[in-house]
Scaffold this active site. Structure first.
Site, PDB file in Angstrom:
ATOM      1  N   ARG A 277     -11.148 -10.680  -0.581  1.00  0.00           N
ATOM      2  CA  ARG A 277     -12.040 -11.548  -1.366  1.00  0.00           C
ATOM      3  C   ARG A 277     -11.526 -12.984  -1.407  1.00  0.00           C
ATOM      4  O   ARG A 277     -12.305 -13.919  -1.570  1.00  0.00           O
ATOM      5  CB  ARG A 277     -12.230 -10.949  -2.772  1.00  0.00           C
ATOM      6  CG  ARG A 277     -10.977 -10.892  -3.585  1.00  0.00           C
ATOM      7  CD  ARG A 277     -11.100  -9.908  -4.747  1.00  0.00           C
ATOM      8  NE  ARG A 277     -11.046  -8.518  -4.302  1.00  0.00           N
ATOM      9  CZ  ARG A 277     -11.177  -7.467  -5.117  1.00  0.00           C
ATOM     10  NH1 ARG A 277     -11.367  -7.644  -6.411  1.00  0.00           N
ATOM     11  NH2 ARG A 277     -11.126  -6.251  -4.632  1.00  0.00           N
TER      12      ARG A 277
ATOM     13  N   LYS B  98       0.831  -1.204   0.000  1.00  0.00           N
ATOM     14  CA  LYS B  98       0.000   0.000   0.000  1.00  0.00           C
ATOM     15  C   LYS B  98       0.864   1.251   0.000  1.00  0.00           C
ATOM     16  O   LYS B  98       1.867   1.313   0.719  1.00  0.00           O
ATOM     17  CB  LYS B  98      -0.892   0.027   1.245  1.00  0.00           C
ATOM     18  CG  LYS B  98      -2.054  -0.926   1.154  1.00  0.00           C
ATOM     19  CD  LYS B  98      -3.076  -0.666   2.239  1.00  0.00           C
ATOM     20  CE  LYS B  98      -4.192  -1.695   2.158  1.00  0.00           C
ATOM     21  NZ  LYS B  98      -5.025  -1.539   0.945  1.00  0.00           N
TER      22      LYS B  98
HETATM   23  N1  BES Z   1      -8.515  -3.563   3.101  1.00  0.00           N
HETATM   24  C1  BES Z   1      -8.603  -2.972   1.824  1.00  0.00           C
HETATM   25  C2  BES Z   1      -9.846  -2.094   1.641  1.00  0.00           C
HETATM   26  C3  BES Z   1     -10.035  -0.929   2.568  1.00  0.00           C
HETATM   27  C4  BES Z   1      -9.846   0.348   2.083  1.00  0.00           C
HETATM   28  C5  BES Z   1     -10.463  -1.083   3.863  1.00  0.00           C
HETATM   29  C6  BES Z   1     -10.057   1.437   2.910  1.00  0.00           C
HETATM   30  C7  BES Z   1     -10.677   0.009   4.690  1.00  0.00           C
HETATM   31  C8  BES Z   1     -10.476   1.266   4.207  1.00  0.00           C
HETATM   32  C9  BES Z   1      -8.591  -4.040   0.740  1.00  0.00           C
HETATM   33  O1  BES Z   1      -7.950  -5.221   1.051  1.00  0.00           O
HETATM   34  C10 BES Z   1      -7.889  -3.469  -0.422  1.00  0.00           C
HETATM   35  O2  BES Z   1      -6.704  -3.268  -0.316  1.00  0.00           O
HETATM   36  N2  BES Z   1      -8.611  -3.233  -1.503  1.00  0.00           N
HETATM   37  C11 BES Z   1      -8.038  -2.713  -2.685  1.00  0.00           C
HETATM   38  C12 BES Z   1      -8.426  -3.642  -3.794  1.00  0.00           C
HETATM   39  C13 BES Z   1      -7.725  -3.380  -5.099  1.00  0.00           C
HETATM   40  C14 BES Z   1      -6.250  -3.696  -5.003  1.00  0.00           C
HETATM   41  C15 BES Z   1      -8.367  -4.264  -6.140  1.00  0.00           C
HETATM   42  C16 BES Z   1      -8.652  -1.335  -2.903  1.00  0.00           C
HETATM   43  O3  BES Z   1      -9.815  -1.140  -2.625  1.00  0.00           O
HETATM   44  O4  BES Z   1      -7.902  -0.448  -3.290  1.00  0.00           O
HETATM   45 MG    MG Z   2      -5.901  -5.202   0.580  1.00  0.00          MG
END
Ligand code: BES
Ligand code: MG
Ligand code: ZN
Length: 477
Positions: free
Chosen positions: A331, A258
């Site tokens: 997922r 991230k």
């Molecule tokens: N845990 C995150 C989503 C999230 C975002 C939770 C903000 C709480 C607050 C999830 O695992 C994630 O990283 N999602 C990505 C998916 C993408 C890489 C397809 C996203 O939403 O950016």
């Molecule tokens: Mg994630």
């Protein structure tokens, strides 16, 4: 904590809470109570105001409710009074129940009072104890009626929500998958539900390949937590609900690390946290329904052993998954959670809840969770349950037009479309693929509402979104 009813305040000494509905604001008639008079210029029951007075060793706190008030606002007002006026509280409290109040409102007030005891300073060297946490603490309901059942329910709801606050707000070097497994076992024993935990070896033997791939890079062993609740008294034609919660104890993104917001990612088990809290509450209330809940718990870490973008992994369902992005990990664990639940327990209704996508936050902000289901009855019941307690949901589509987003050339499906659009929907389509066309499945993406800012702390913290909602939904089935 002791809860009892008193019919007057004649021999009471302690803190007296007087909720006041808004009187006509220009009225020159002061509010009079127990020999106290407050000029209407000073206080007339306007929402979000309060007035404190001392008399004969008693502290009186007048609490403004406005003209009409919903469940959530009532709860917040009482949480505010309890958390911000704690120096005004003794361990003997009288709550004067207004005549026009209904049971749910009393439940909300008392839940709020208890939530006000929550303190985010878990690791502070010096902590001040809230007077309500004293074992002598007594809550006296001042009323001619019997509202003890509503009070007890309000207390149970708040206790479950406090459990979830703790699980979500404690840091990931405390709340790892093993901690959650132990918490589940201890809570199951205390409140009455069975818990089975599959660790690394057991998960490998049964074939939870998608779940294990996510946990591969972590020092903390993944734990696949399975909980089963049945009421102690026999119920005829008992319905069976399945719950699945995302239990990522920390989400670094994995090798697709991230670049923004990582510091908040201890919240990534908040869906699981909601399922844990709901299980505590469902068992505490002894709801007449069977519930099977699964929380796949793992840490998505960066390591030489982490799974790789372009890996093909083998899920519990037998379907292969191409990994496009290791940050789309939720997922994957949910896919195995859903498949395992459906294959082994065959529940009639299934709800999963997860902090799944940033896309759901971009779409709906912080006001509601995203609701995905093809089941009209479930959509209505989930939305109505949420509206009645202030945990709102709003629908997004599950049309097959979005299905091609997860088509893979090399495997059965891929975990990310690679497109910057409709991320919450393609994530939901991915989950749907693992539900074996179950006729009553709903998915709640709560990334925007499970963890956030409010008046109770300077930093983002848990909201326990889902604990009451899932319980209320089950009650309303
Ligand atoms: N845990 C995150 C989503 C999230 C975002 C939770 C903000 C709480 C607050 C999830 O695992 C994630 O990283 N999602 C990505 C998916 C993408 C890489 C397809 C996203 O939403 O950016
Ligand atoms: Mg994630
Ligand atoms: Zn995540």
């Amino acid at each position: 904590m002791i809860t009892k009813t008193i019919t007057n305040l004649d021999s009471f000494s302690g803190t007296i809470l007087i909720p006041v509905f808004e009187t006509y604001s220009k009225s020159i008639v002061p509010i009079a109570f127990h020999g106290l008079e407050i000029a209407s210029k000073v206080f007339f029951g306007k929402k979000d105001t309060h007035y404190v007075a001392e008399k004969n060793d008693n502290t009186y706190i007048f609490i403004g409710l406005g003209k009409t008030i919903d469940y959530k606002s009532l709860k917040t007002i009482f949480r505010r009074i309890s958390s911000k006026q704690k120096e005004n509280f003794s361990s003997n409290v009288a709550l004067v129940i207004p005549e026009q109040c209904v049971e749910e409102q009393i439940e909300a007030m008392i839940s709020g009072l208890l939530l006000g005891t929550y303190n985010l300073g878990h690791f502070k060297s010096e902590k001040e104890e809230h007077p309500f946490l004293n074992s002598e603490f007594t809550l006296n309901l001042v009323t001619e009626n019997d509202y003890l059942a509503a009070a007890t329910k309000g207390i149970k709801i708040a206790k479950a929500q406090l459990s979830t606050y703790n699980l979500v707000d404690l840091p990931p070097n405390t709340i790892n998958p093993k901690y959650l497994a132990i918490w589940a076992k201890e809570t199951g024993e205390k409140y009455g539900f069975d818990v089975e935990v599959l660790g690394y070896e057991a998960s490998k033997i049964v074939g939870l390949g998608a779940f294990l791939a996510v946990g591969k890079g972590s020092e903390n062993e993944p734990q696949f937590i399975i909980m089963n609740y049945t009421p102690t008294t026999e119920v005829k034609h008992m319905k069976h609900v399945g719950l699945v919660g995302k239990g990522i104890t920390f989400d670094t993104g994995g090798l697709n690390i991230k670049t923004a917001g990582m510091v908040h990612m201890k919240c990534d088990m908040a869906g699981g946290g909601a399922v844990f809290g709901a299980m505590q509450l469902i068992a505490d209330l002894q709801l007449p329904i069977k519930v099977t809940a699964i929380v796949p718990c793992a840490e998505n870490a960066v390591d030489a052993k982490s799974f790789l973008p372009s890996d093909v992994i083998h899920s519990y369902s037998g379907h292969s998954i191409e990994i496009i992005d290791t940050d789309a990990e939720g997922r994957l664990v949910l896919a195995d959670g859903l498949s395992y639940l459906i294959k082994n327990f065959k529940p009639e209704y299934i709800v999963d809840i997860a902090t799944l996508t940033g896309s759901s936050v971009a779409t709906l902000g912080y006001e509601c969770g995203a609701l995905f289901t093809n089941n009209v009855e479930m959509a209505r019941k989930l939305q109505e349950s949420g509206d009645s307690i202030g945990e709102r949901l709003w629908p997004l589509p599950l049309w097959d037009a979005y299905k091609s987003d997860i088509d893979s050339d090399i495997a059965d499906v891929k975990n990310y479309s690679g497109k910057p659009v409709a991320g919450a929907i393609s994530a939901a389509k991915f989950l749907e693929y693992f539900t074996q066309e179950h006729k009553a499945w709903a998915h709640l993406d709560v990334a925007g509402v499970a963890f956030g800012d409010d008046e109770f702390a300077k930093s983002k913290h848990a909201t326990a979104f889902g604990v009451h909602l899932l319980t209320k939904f089950i009650e309303n089935l």
